[in-house]
Scaffold this active site. Structure first.
Site, short mmCIF file in Angstrom:
data_model
loop_
_atom_site.label_atom_id
_atom_site.label_comp_id
_atom_site.label_asym_id
_atom_site.label_seq_id
_atom_site.Cartn_x
_atom_site.Cartn_y
_atom_site.Cartn_z
N CYS A 1 81.30 19.39 -35.43
CA CYS A 1 81.43 17.97 -35.10
C CYS A 1 82.84 17.68 -34.59
O CYS A 1 83.20 18.11 -33.50
CB CYS A 1 81.05 17.11 -36.30
SG CYS A 1 80.69 15.38 -35.87
N HIS B 1 75.56 19.39 -37.21
CA HIS B 1 75.94 19.80 -38.57
C HIS B 1 74.94 20.83 -39.10
O HIS B 1 73.97 20.47 -39.78
CB HIS B 1 75.98 18.59 -39.50
CG HIS B 1 77.14 17.69 -39.29
ND1 HIS B 1 78.33 17.82 -39.98
CD2 HIS B 1 77.32 16.64 -38.43
CE1 HIS B 1 79.19 16.89 -39.58
NE2 HIS B 1 78.60 16.17 -38.64
N GLU C 1 75.16 22.81 -41.51
CA GLU C 1 75.18 22.96 -42.97
C GLU C 1 74.05 22.20 -43.65
O GLU C 1 73.64 22.54 -44.77
CB GLU C 1 76.53 22.50 -43.54
CG GLU C 1 76.85 21.02 -43.42
CD GLU C 1 77.60 20.65 -42.16
OE1 GLU C 1 78.33 19.64 -42.17
OE2 GLU C 1 77.44 21.36 -41.15
#
Length: 538
Positions: free
Chosen positions: A383, A510, A512
């Site tokens: 990001c 993202h 994750e």
């Protein structure tokens, strides 16, 4: 409130202090029931007045977990997804702010037909509707109530679950209460009084817990357990330890060993086969036999509260287990890092810049990116991390004067990062590009070799993006744009890579948020593998 539902409801509350692990307890219950073959979902009820946590400081609240459908939610939903694999949605997290927002819209429309709008029944009815909606086909619905029993903010939620418990009866509801049993070093003794008072507070609002989970360093003695049972009206077999563990993925097995899932099913008079916990045992067996360690430097400004990076930490852990190495994270405060502090990177095997907001600490992150680029250290920018990698490259390689992001300098000479035009509005909350979107990968790129597919779907949470006016110029200097939001020339850039570098990748999304211990994310697997290769080549 209709009581026509075949699902059973498990309500998880907490007392004494916050941060005892209600979310992990709820996730563990879900995982254990799932391992027995039941269909489950998990929901979180947060008592704060914000509509969602999107505008809350990560230092206060921790990370904002983004769902596929674009909801900004509590980090506990990340635990739910990682433990069970069940994707959460915007309908699985509600706040007091959202309840009141919906209530006042209904009142203005005239939905209440001149009634005096009150906490009971109007607020509690909306909370009840949230809990009971979309339960078709589910065996169990697990609802975690945020906050601590006794907090004034929690009262409407506790009243709502009391009502549901009354309407649906004991056969369809169970109350699990998590408390703290502190160990006093000076007295070398566990103290049960806080638990007694917490249960008393819960009973005062009409809820009798069926199971008490007590957070403690060590288990209670039989005498202490019997004391709590007698004073709290809970069977001794339903007083279950929530012991401290080194690895959160030990929790489902730990709870099972103390019969938590067995006692829940006994309460509901439900028979089932023993749970298949082999995948949990496998994860723990691997993690207990690791010898080699890789060190990842994470440069951020929210490191005073590591929950601000919860999903990121877990994704790195998953990838490390997959690569059969231990993970060591070196946390570096970006605000204290400058060009003279590069010794902070001594003996690190990779560098990661996570997402963030604002110009505070940007110089330190730029310093870290420069160090990774010049020294061929594996680098991952997520990001803002990707955006700053572009800013660093534009300034130091393409030599663009005053190249920057308009987030930090609205009037910079070369705005290589600018705000998405469709997001230019006055409201801050809920005004970003959110949720899962497709990303098209260049077939000749490293990112394609990692994912092994040309179209991926990842979750986004950003307001700024790369300025396409600079694409050709930066490509001429060796920056490649290998992922984009669609196949058109004017598409938003989602992935960058650096030529002549062994592993330098920036992603706007993202990754994750989509990693789990059983399905490690390919990007993090590759990143840890590159870290290990860098270490071995030193």
């Amino acid at each position: 409130m209709s009581n026509q539902t075949s699902s059973r409801f498990i309500f998880v509350t907490g007392g004494v202090v916050s941060s005892l692990g209600k979310g992990l307890a709820a996730a563990s219950i879900g995982a254990l029931l799932q391992a027995r073959g039941f269909k489950i979902c998990l929901r979180k009820l947060d008592p704060y007045l914000n509509i969602d946590p999107g505008t809350m400081s990560p230092i206060q609240h921790g990370e904002v977990f983004v769902t596929d459908d674009g909801a900004e939610t509590d980090l506990d939903l990340g635990h739910y997804e990682r433990f069970t694999g069940v994707k959460t949605t915007k309908n699985d997290n509600i706040t007091t702010g959202k309840v009141y927002h919906n209530l006042l819209k209904k009142e203005r429309r005239g939905d209440y037909l001149g009634q005096t709008v009150q906490i009971i029944p109007h607020v509690t009815d909306l909370i009840n509707s949230f809990i009971l909606h979309n339960t078709e086909g589910l065996d169990f619905v697990i609802c975690e109530i945020g906050g601590t029993v006794g907090d004034i903010e929690s009262q409407p939620f506790l009243e709502s679950i009391r009502q549901i418990g009354y309407k649906l009866s004991k056969n369809n509801t169970i109350f699990v209460h998590l408390t703290l049993v502190p160990y006093i070093d000076a007295a070398m003794e566990l103290k049960t009084k806080p638990t007694q008072h917490s249960v008393k507070e819960l009973s005062a609002v009409g809820i009798q817990p069926d199971i008490i989970l007590y957070r403690s360093k060590i288990p209670l003695s039989k005498e202490q357990r019997d004391k709590i049972a007698n004073l709290c009206n809970v069977s001794p077999t339903n007083i279950i330890p929530a012991l401290d563990v080194k690895n959160i993925y030990e929790l489902p097995i730990s709870y099972h060993n103390y019969n938590l899932d067995t006692q829940i099913l006994k309460h509901f008079n439900v028979n089932s086969p023993d749970p298949n916990l082999s995948k949990w045992e496998n994860i723990l067996n691997i993690s207990h036999t690791l010898t080699k360690t890789v060190t990842v430097a994470i440069i951020g400004k929210y490191i005073k509260l590591l929950d601000a990076y919860k999903s990121l930490i877990e994704a790195l852990e998953h990838a490390s287990i997959h690569n059969r190495v231990k993970l060591s994270i070196r946390w570096i405060d970006s605000r204290s890092l400058d060009s003279n502090g590069i010794n902070a990177f001594d003996n690190v095997d990779s560098i990661l810049i996570p997402g963030g907001f604002g110009d505070d600490g940007v110089k330190g992150k730029i310093t870290a990116i420069t160090h990774a680029r010049l020294n061929k250290i594996p680098f991952l920018g997520i990001c803002m991390g990707m955006q700053l990698a572009i800013v660093e490259f534009a300034n130091n390689v393409a030599h663009l004067e005053d190249a920057n992001s308009t987030e930090f300098n609205l009037y910079c000479k070369n705005p290589v990062i600018h705000q998405l035009p469709e997001l230019q509005q006055n409201f801050l909350g809920g005004s970003m590009k959110l949720g899962s979107c497709p990303c098209y990968l260049d077939a000749n790129s490293k990112i394609f070799s990692i994912y092994q597919q040309s179209v991926i779907n990842e979750r986004r949470r950003h307001r700024y993006t790369f300025n396409l006016q600079y694409k050709d110029l930066l490509e001429q200097h060796g920056l490649t744009f290998t992922g984009k939001a669609n196949n058109t020339d004017d598409s938003l850039i989602e992935v960058i890579e650096l030529n002549n570098h062994p592993w330098f990748i920036g992603v706007q999304f993202h990754p994750e948020f989509k990693s789990s211990p059983f399905h490690s994310h390919p990007l993090f697997i590759s990143f840890i593998k590159a870290s290990l290769s860098y270490q071995e080549a030193k």
